[in-house]
Scaffold this motif. Structure first.
Motif, mmCIF file in Angstrom:
data_model
loop_
_atom_site.group_PDB
_atom_site.id
_atom_site.type_symbol
_atom_site.label_atom_id
_atom_site.label_comp_id
_atom_site.label_asym_id
_atom_site.label_seq_id
_atom_site.Cartn_x
_atom_site.Cartn_y
_atom_site.Cartn_z
ATOM 1 N N PRO A 70 0.809 -1.224 0.000
ATOM 2 C CA PRO A 70 0.000 0.000 0.000
ATOM 3 C C PRO A 70 0.838 1.268 0.000
ATOM 4 O O PRO A 70 0.495 2.238 -0.683
ATOM 5 N N PHE A 71 1.940 1.267 0.762
ATOM 6 C CA PHE A 71 2.811 2.442 0.794
ATOM 7 C C PHE A 71 3.387 2.736 -0.589
ATOM 8 O O PHE A 71 3.409 3.896 -1.031
ATOM 9 N N LEU A 72 3.840 1.700 -1.286
ATOM 10 C CA LEU A 72 4.387 1.889 -2.637
ATOM 11 C C LEU A 72 3.293 2.371 -3.587
ATOM 12 O O LEU A 72 3.528 3.249 -4.430
ATOM 13 N N GLY A 73 2.098 1.795 -3.463
ATOM 14 C CA GLY A 73 0.988 2.234 -4.308
ATOM 15 C C GLY A 73 0.584 3.664 -4.034
ATOM 16 O O GLY A 73 0.305 4.440 -4.962
ATOM 17 N N ILE A 74 0.542 4.039 -2.759
ATOM 18 C CA ILE A 74 0.195 5.410 -2.380
ATOM 19 C C ILE A 74 1.233 6.389 -2.908
ATOM 20 O O ILE A 74 0.897 7.456 -3.441
ATOM 21 N N THR A 75 2.509 6.029 -2.768
ATOM 22 C CA THR A 75 3.576 6.902 -3.248
ATOM 23 C C THR A 75 3.488 7.107 -4.751
ATOM 24 O O THR A 75 3.618 8.235 -5.253
ATOM 25 N N ALA A 76 3.245 6.009 -5.479
ATOM 26 C CA ALA A 76 3.110 6.111 -6.934
ATOM 27 C C ALA A 76 1.897 6.945 -7.313
ATOM 28 O O ALA A 76 1.938 7.765 -8.243
ATOM 29 N N SER A 77 0.800 6.756 -6.574
ATOM 30 C CA SER A 77 -0.425 7.497 -6.859
ATOM 31 C C SER A 77 -0.237 8.994 -6.648
ATOM 32 O O SER A 77 -0.612 9.818 -7.495
#
Length: 312
Positions: A209-216
Protein backbone atom coordinates in the motif's frame (compact mmCIF):
# COMPACT_ATOMS: atom_id res chain seq x y z
CA UNK A 1 15.73 -24.59 26.19
CA UNK A 2 13.34 -23.74 28.97
CA UNK A 3 10.50 -26.12 29.69
CA UNK A 4 7.05 -25.07 28.69
CA UNK A 5 4.83 -23.82 31.45
CA UNK A 6 1.10 -24.51 31.17
CA UNK A 7 0.19 -23.56 34.76
CA UNK A 8 0.13 -19.81 34.26
CA UNK A 9 -2.08 -18.08 31.74
CA UNK A 10 -0.79 -14.56 32.11
CA UNK A 11 2.06 -12.47 30.78
CA UNK A 12 4.21 -9.71 32.22
CA UNK A 13 4.65 -6.47 30.30
CA UNK A 14 8.06 -5.03 31.15
CA UNK A 15 6.86 -1.63 29.99
CA UNK A 16 8.42 1.43 28.39
CA UNK A 17 9.22 3.84 31.20
CA UNK A 18 11.94 3.75 33.86
CA UNK A 19 11.06 4.00 37.51
CA UNK A 20 11.44 7.27 39.38
CA UNK A 21 10.81 10.91 38.56
CA UNK A 22 11.92 10.60 34.94
CA UNK A 23 9.42 7.81 34.38
CA UNK A 24 6.63 9.84 35.99
CA UNK A 25 7.49 12.86 33.86
CA UNK A 26 7.43 10.76 30.67
CA UNK A 27 4.15 9.19 31.74
CA UNK A 28 2.71 12.68 32.25
CA UNK A 29 3.74 13.58 28.69
CA UNK A 30 2.18 10.36 27.36
CA UNK A 31 -1.07 11.10 29.17
CA UNK A 32 -1.12 14.56 27.58
CA UNK A 33 -0.53 12.97 24.17
CA UNK A 34 -3.32 10.49 24.86
CA UNK A 35 -5.69 13.29 25.87
CA UNK A 36 -4.87 15.37 22.79
CA UNK A 37 -5.26 12.35 20.52
CA UNK A 38 -8.66 11.46 21.99
CA UNK A 39 -9.96 15.03 21.87
CA UNK A 40 -8.60 15.67 18.38
CA UNK A 41 -9.93 12.48 16.82
CA UNK A 42 -13.30 12.68 18.54
CA UNK A 43 -13.61 16.31 17.41
CA UNK A 44 -12.77 15.32 13.82
CA UNK A 45 -15.36 12.54 13.85
CA UNK A 46 -17.97 14.88 15.32
CA UNK A 47 -17.27 17.69 12.84
CA UNK A 48 -17.57 15.36 9.86
CA UNK A 49 -20.79 13.90 11.24
CA UNK A 50 -22.60 17.17 11.96
CA UNK A 51 -21.38 19.45 9.14
CA UNK A 52 -23.17 18.74 5.82
CA UNK A 53 -20.34 20.39 3.85
CA UNK A 54 -18.03 17.60 4.98
CA UNK A 55 -20.35 14.82 3.86
CA UNK A 56 -18.10 13.76 0.99
CA UNK A 57 -16.12 10.54 0.43
CA UNK A 58 -12.84 12.26 1.34
CA UNK A 59 -14.08 13.26 4.79
CA UNK A 60 -15.97 10.01 5.40
CA UNK A 61 -12.66 8.22 4.89
CA UNK A 62 -10.93 10.75 7.14
CA UNK A 63 -13.48 10.10 9.90
CA UNK A 64 -12.62 6.40 9.73
CA UNK A 65 -8.93 7.25 9.97
CA UNK A 66 -9.69 9.19 13.15
CA UNK A 67 -11.68 6.24 14.50
CA UNK A 68 -8.78 3.86 13.82
CA UNK A 69 -6.28 6.21 15.46
CA UNK A 70 -8.55 6.53 18.48
CA UNK A 71 -8.86 2.76 18.70
CA UNK A 72 -5.10 2.27 18.35
CA UNK A 73 -4.04 4.61 21.14
CA UNK A 74 -6.86 3.45 23.43
CA UNK A 75 -5.72 -0.14 23.02
CA UNK A 76 -2.18 0.47 24.25
CA UNK A 77 -1.77 3.57 26.43
CA UNK A 78 -4.37 2.99 29.21
CA UNK A 79 -2.99 -0.47 29.96
CA UNK A 80 0.57 0.85 30.01
CA UNK A 81 -0.34 3.75 32.32
CA UNK A 82 -2.30 1.49 34.68
CA UNK A 83 0.55 -1.00 34.92
CA UNK A 84 3.08 1.72 35.65
CA UNK A 85 1.02 3.54 38.28
CA UNK A 86 -0.19 0.39 40.02
CA UNK A 87 3.14 -1.42 39.89
CA UNK A 88 1.32 -4.48 38.53
CA UNK A 89 2.88 -5.50 35.24
CA UNK A 90 0.76 -8.59 34.71
CA UNK A 91 -1.78 -8.97 31.92
CA UNK A 92 -4.08 -11.97 31.54
CA UNK A 93 -3.44 -14.37 28.68
CA UNK A 94 -6.79 -13.74 26.99
CA UNK A 95 -6.57 -9.99 27.65
CA UNK A 96 -3.22 -9.99 25.89
CA UNK A 97 -4.79 -11.74 22.89
CA UNK A 98 -7.66 -9.23 22.77
CA UNK A 99 -5.23 -6.29 22.93
CA UNK A 100 -3.16 -7.82 20.14
CA UNK A 101 -6.30 -8.40 18.03
CA UNK A 102 -7.49 -4.80 18.23
CA UNK A 103 -4.02 -3.40 17.64
CA UNK A 104 -3.33 -5.54 14.56
CA UNK A 105 -6.85 -4.81 13.27
CA UNK A 106 -6.23 -1.06 13.39
CA UNK A 107 -2.82 -1.15 11.71
CA UNK A 108 -4.01 -3.47 8.94
CA UNK A 109 -7.26 -1.59 8.35
CA UNK A 110 -5.49 1.77 8.43
CA UNK A 111 -3.02 0.67 5.78
CA UNK A 112 -5.89 -0.25 3.46
CA UNK A 113 -7.82 2.92 4.33
CA UNK A 114 -4.82 5.09 3.42
CA UNK A 115 -4.86 3.43 -0.01
CA UNK A 116 -8.54 4.36 -0.36
CA UNK A 117 -7.76 7.95 0.58
CA UNK A 118 -4.95 8.10 -1.98
CA UNK A 119 -7.27 6.69 -4.66
CA UNK A 120 -9.91 9.27 -3.74
CA UNK A 121 -7.44 12.13 -4.28
CA UNK A 122 -6.10 10.54 -7.47
CA UNK A 123 -9.55 10.36 -9.05
CA UNK A 124 -10.56 13.81 -7.77
CA UNK A 125 -7.50 15.51 -9.28
CA UNK A 126 -6.57 13.39 -12.29
CA UNK A 127 -10.09 12.34 -13.40
CA UNK A 128 -12.48 14.95 -11.94
CA UNK A 129 -15.24 14.26 -14.48
CA UNK A 130 -15.36 10.59 -13.43
CA UNK A 131 -15.21 11.31 -9.72
CA UNK A 132 -18.99 11.11 -8.99
CA UNK A 133 -19.12 7.60 -10.50
CA UNK A 134 -15.81 6.20 -9.26
CA UNK A 135 -16.08 7.65 -5.75
CA UNK A 136 -19.78 7.57 -5.01
CA UNK A 137 -21.02 7.28 -1.44
CA UNK A 138 -21.76 3.61 -2.09
CA UNK A 139 -18.19 2.98 -3.24
CA UNK A 140 -16.88 4.87 -0.21
CA UNK A 141 -18.89 2.65 2.14
CA UNK A 142 -17.57 -0.46 0.38
CA UNK A 143 -13.99 0.77 0.85
CA UNK A 144 -14.57 1.42 4.55
CA UNK A 145 -16.26 -1.92 5.18
CA UNK A 146 -13.61 -3.71 3.14
CA UNK A 147 -10.78 -2.10 5.12
CA UNK A 148 -12.28 -3.07 8.47
CA UNK A 149 -13.25 -6.58 7.34
CA UNK A 150 -9.95 -7.56 5.75
CA UNK A 151 -7.98 -6.01 8.59
CA UNK A 152 -10.08 -7.89 11.18
CA UNK A 153 -9.75 -11.24 9.41
CA UNK A 154 -5.99 -10.84 9.16
CA UNK A 155 -5.78 -9.83 12.81
CA UNK A 156 -7.98 -12.70 13.98
CA UNK A 157 -5.75 -15.23 12.22
CA UNK A 158 -2.60 -13.80 13.81
CA UNK A 159 -4.14 -13.44 17.27
CA UNK A 160 -5.57 -16.98 17.36
CA UNK A 161 -2.28 -18.47 16.19
CA UNK A 162 -0.32 -16.45 18.74
CA UNK A 163 -2.57 -17.63 21.58
CA UNK A 164 -2.00 -21.26 20.58
CA UNK A 165 1.80 -21.07 20.56
CA UNK A 166 3.35 -22.93 23.52
CA UNK A 167 5.19 -20.41 25.65
CA UNK A 168 8.17 -21.04 27.87
CA UNK A 169 8.56 -20.53 31.59
CA UNK A 170 9.49 -16.88 31.15
CA UNK A 171 6.43 -14.88 30.15
CA UNK A 172 7.96 -11.42 30.41
CA UNK A 173 7.18 -9.51 27.21
CA UNK A 174 9.81 -6.82 26.70
CA UNK A 175 7.32 -4.25 25.45
CA UNK A 176 4.55 -1.99 26.74
CA UNK A 177 1.78 -3.88 24.95
CA UNK A 178 1.23 -7.37 23.54
CA UNK A 179 3.13 -6.94 20.30
CA UNK A 180 3.24 -10.19 18.34
CA UNK A 181 6.97 -10.12 17.42
CA UNK A 182 7.84 -9.50 21.08
CA UNK A 183 5.66 -12.45 22.11
CA UNK A 184 7.28 -14.78 19.57
CA UNK A 185 10.61 -14.50 21.35
CA UNK A 186 9.02 -16.34 24.30
CA UNK A 187 7.81 -19.33 22.28
CA UNK A 188 8.95 -22.88 23.06
CA UNK A 189 8.95 -23.76 19.36
CA UNK A 190 10.72 -22.64 16.24
CA UNK A 191 8.62 -19.77 14.88
CA UNK A 192 10.51 -19.01 11.66
CA UNK A 193 7.53 -20.03 9.49
CA UNK A 194 5.16 -17.78 11.42
CA UNK A 195 7.67 -14.94 11.42
CA UNK A 196 7.63 -15.22 7.65
CA UNK A 197 3.84 -14.88 7.75
CA UNK A 198 4.19 -11.72 9.85
CA UNK A 199 6.66 -10.41 7.27
CA UNK A 200 4.21 -11.28 4.50
CA UNK A 201 1.29 -9.57 6.27
CA UNK A 202 3.38 -6.44 6.82
CA UNK A 203 4.28 -6.45 3.14
CA UNK A 204 0.67 -6.89 2.00
CA UNK A 205 -0.96 -4.46 4.42
CA UNK A 206 1.72 -1.77 4.71
CA UNK A 207 4.63 -2.00 2.25
CA UNK A 208 2.64 -2.59 -0.95
CA UNK A 209 0.00 0.00 0.00
CA UNK A 210 2.81 2.44 0.79
CA UNK A 211 4.39 1.89 -2.64
CA UNK A 212 0.99 2.23 -4.31
CA UNK A 213 0.19 5.41 -2.38
CA UNK A 214 3.58 6.90 -3.25
CA UNK A 215 3.11 6.11 -6.93
CA UNK A 216 -0.43 7.50 -6.86
CA UNK A 217 0.60 10.77 -5.26
CA UNK A 218 3.53 11.03 -7.66
CA UNK A 219 1.03 10.92 -10.51
CA UNK A 220 -1.22 13.39 -8.70
CA UNK A 221 1.57 15.87 -8.06
CA UNK A 222 2.53 15.67 -11.73
CA UNK A 223 -1.06 16.54 -12.64
CA UNK A 224 -1.11 19.33 -10.05
CA UNK A 225 2.00 20.88 -11.57
CA UNK A 226 0.16 21.26 -14.89
CA UNK A 227 -2.98 22.80 -13.43
CA UNK A 228 -3.87 26.24 -14.80
CA UNK A 229 -5.62 27.49 -11.69
CA UNK A 230 -3.09 28.71 -9.14
CA UNK A 231 -5.62 28.38 -6.32
CA UNK A 232 -6.60 24.87 -7.37
CA UNK A 233 -2.95 23.89 -7.70
CA UNK A 234 -2.18 25.18 -4.20
CA UNK A 235 -5.17 23.40 -2.66
CA UNK A 236 -4.41 20.10 -4.38
CA UNK A 237 -0.73 20.27 -3.47
CA UNK A 238 -1.57 20.99 0.19
CA UNK A 239 -4.01 18.06 0.36
CA UNK A 240 -1.63 15.59 -1.28
CA UNK A 241 1.40 16.66 0.72
CA UNK A 242 -0.62 16.37 3.93
CA UNK A 243 -1.75 12.83 3.09
CA UNK A 244 1.74 11.79 2.06
CA UNK A 245 3.26 13.20 5.27
CA UNK A 246 0.83 11.16 7.37
CA UNK A 247 1.54 8.01 5.37
CA UNK A 248 5.32 8.35 5.68
CA UNK A 249 5.20 9.16 9.39
CA UNK A 250 2.92 6.18 10.00
CA UNK A 251 4.51 3.51 7.80
CA UNK A 252 8.27 4.03 8.06
CA UNK A 253 8.55 3.03 11.77
CA UNK A 254 6.49 -0.07 11.00
CA UNK A 255 8.83 -1.05 8.17
CA UNK A 256 11.90 -0.65 10.33
CA UNK A 257 10.33 -2.72 13.10
CA UNK A 258 8.48 -5.53 11.33
CA UNK A 259 10.53 -6.08 8.17
CA UNK A 260 13.87 -6.60 9.92
CA UNK A 261 15.10 -10.10 10.84
CA UNK A 262 14.90 -10.95 14.52
CA UNK A 263 18.68 -10.96 14.96
CA UNK A 264 18.85 -7.32 13.84
CA UNK A 265 16.15 -6.09 16.19
CA UNK A 266 16.37 -4.92 19.78
CA UNK A 267 13.51 -4.52 22.29
CA UNK A 268 14.62 -0.98 23.14
CA UNK A 269 14.45 0.17 19.51
CA UNK A 270 11.13 -1.59 18.94
CA UNK A 271 9.55 0.17 21.93
CA UNK A 272 10.81 3.58 20.88
CA UNK A 273 9.56 3.11 17.32
CA UNK A 274 6.22 1.86 18.64
CA UNK A 275 5.74 5.23 20.32
CA UNK A 276 5.50 6.79 16.85
CA UNK A 277 2.68 4.63 15.47
CA UNK A 278 0.80 4.00 18.71
CA UNK A 279 0.91 7.50 20.23
CA UNK A 280 2.40 10.30 18.11
CA UNK A 281 0.65 9.50 14.83
CA UNK A 282 -2.86 9.29 16.42
CA UNK A 283 -2.19 12.66 18.07
CA UNK A 284 -0.72 14.38 15.00
CA UNK A 285 -3.20 13.17 12.36
CA UNK A 286 -6.17 15.34 13.44
CA UNK A 287 -3.83 18.31 13.99
CA UNK A 288 -2.25 17.98 10.55
CA UNK A 289 -5.55 17.45 8.76
CA UNK A 290 -7.27 20.34 10.54
CA UNK A 291 -4.55 22.99 10.45
CA UNK A 292 -3.79 22.39 6.75
CA UNK A 293 -7.41 22.10 5.63
CA UNK A 294 -9.54 25.21 5.20
CA UNK A 295 -12.75 23.19 4.96
CA UNK A 296 -12.14 21.53 8.33
CA UNK A 297 -11.21 24.87 9.90
CA UNK A 298 -14.41 26.33 8.47
CA UNK A 299 -16.42 23.45 9.92
CA UNK A 300 -14.84 24.05 13.32
CA UNK A 301 -15.85 27.70 13.15
CA UNK A 302 -19.42 26.85 12.16
CA UNK A 303 -19.82 24.18 14.84
CA UNK A 304 -18.37 26.34 17.57
CA UNK A 305 -20.74 29.09 16.41
CA UNK A 306 -23.64 26.74 16.90
CA UNK A 307 -22.43 25.94 20.41
CA UNK A 308 -22.11 29.62 21.22
CA UNK A 309 -25.67 30.33 20.08
CA UNK A 310 -26.93 27.44 22.19
CA UNK A 311 -25.25 28.84 25.28
CA UNK A 312 -26.89 32.20 24.70
Amino acid sequence: MEKCNHTSNDFILLGLLPQGQIGLFLLFLIIIIFFLACVGNLAMIHLIRVDPRLHTPMYFLLSQLSLMDLMCISTTVPQMAFNYLSGQKGIFFLECGVQSFFFVTTIGSEGLLLVSMAYDRYVAICHPLHYPNRMSNKMCVKMIIGSWTVGSINSLAHSVYTLHIPYCKSRAIDHFFCDIPAMLSLACMDTWAYEYMVFLSTTLFLLLPFLGITASYGRVLFAVYHMRSKEGRKKAFTTCSTHLTVVIFYCVPFFYTYLRPRNLRSPAEDKILAVFYTMLTPMLNPIIYSLRNKEVLGAMTRVFGIFSSLKE
